[in-house]
Design an enzyme around this catalytic site. Sequence first.
Site, short mmCIF file in Angstrom:
data_model
loop_
_atom_site.label_atom_id
_atom_site.label_comp_id
_atom_site.label_asym_id
_atom_site.label_seq_id
_atom_site.Cartn_x
_atom_site.Cartn_y
_atom_site.Cartn_z
N ASP A 1 -5.14 -4.37 -2.65
CA ASP A 1 -5.07 -2.93 -3.06
C ASP A 1 -3.69 -2.36 -3.26
O ASP A 1 -3.50 -1.58 -4.39
CB ASP A 1 -5.72 -2.12 -1.81
CG ASP A 1 -4.86 -2.05 -0.61
OD1 ASP A 1 -4.10 -3.35 -0.30
OD2 ASP A 1 -4.91 -1.22 0.18
N GLU B 1 0.72 -1.48 -0.30
CA GLU B 1 0.17 0.16 0.08
C GLU B 1 0.91 1.08 -0.22
O GLU B 1 0.71 2.03 -0.82
CB GLU B 1 -0.97 -0.26 1.27
CG GLU B 1 -1.46 1.25 1.54
CD GLU B 1 -1.83 1.35 2.92
OE1 GLU B 1 -1.03 2.31 3.71
OE2 GLU B 1 -2.63 0.69 3.65
#
Length: 332
Positions: free
Chosen positions: A109, A52
């Site tokens: 993500d 991330e």
Amino acid sequence: MTLLRASVLMIVMVLGCMQASAADGWSTFKSRFLTSEGRIQDTGNKNISHTEGQGYGMLLAVANNDRESFANLWNWTQKHLKNPQNGLFYWKYVPDATDPVADKNSASDGDVLIAWALLQAGQKWQNNAWLQASDAIQRAIVAKEVITYAGHTVMLPGDRGFNKTSYVVLNPSYFLFPAWRDFAARSHLKVWTNLIDSGMDLLPKMRFGDAALPTDWVALNADGSVAPGIGWPPRFSYDAIRVPLYLYWYDAQSLQLVPFQHFWTGFARDKTPAWIDVSNGNKAPYNMAGGLLAVRDLTLNQTGYLSDQLTEDQDYYSASLQLLAWLAYKSQ
């Protein structure tokens, strides 16, 4: 001539200060969180690194036209986090551990953010190697992290551990609509528009409790129903705060923003709780600040409060949210 030179020097100094101020957010972020080797340190989490953070750093580097930092970030990410078995990335790096990547799972993500940043960088700087790297990661995401379940196309939070057969675990803050849109434009694969459509279908079902907000983790059951994820506090909190950020980035006029707007307008700006438990209405004993407040301001279109100027006390995540909110605002 002396007076003229002095005047020219003053103008140059003023312009230099203006340019430094304009770049100050990214410069501050780099000086505080980016190591010389290209690793973003999560200062609120024992200085670990994760995909991330690498993805956020790479996106911000592209946005700030900092090719050198982008390349540094990408090179470190490839060297230390790339999983050669599946083309994804190990989600966490613990710098002082014997095995810094003991957890071999991915975080979807992070994978998406890295691929998105590579796509933007490749297009901006006409670098075909970065475009090809993005394409390969996109294919790996589709192969390993995207499934069809209960009539929906969904992206699981990682390669392993989230498909429980009778239900799947989702993290709605991983619904990266603007990235999926760019992937669709690049590849022309329908899977990306299917992810967008399913995400938009699922979010209204995730309006839990009187607050009518999604929780950080959500269970999607085989019959298509949803519930707060088991094993996590049923809170709209530090993960789910990114849902309205990505929605705004995708479409600043989206009606999907209304529940967040409705909730936050119930509080004075400086009295907005940092999180709420949707099951009982209990609120955080402290208020939003920094990046959390920036997402609130963005969502409510109170853009006069937005800035890329970071305060001294902000940790990695708060600073990231603030700069991403600024980037989302500037991208409209």
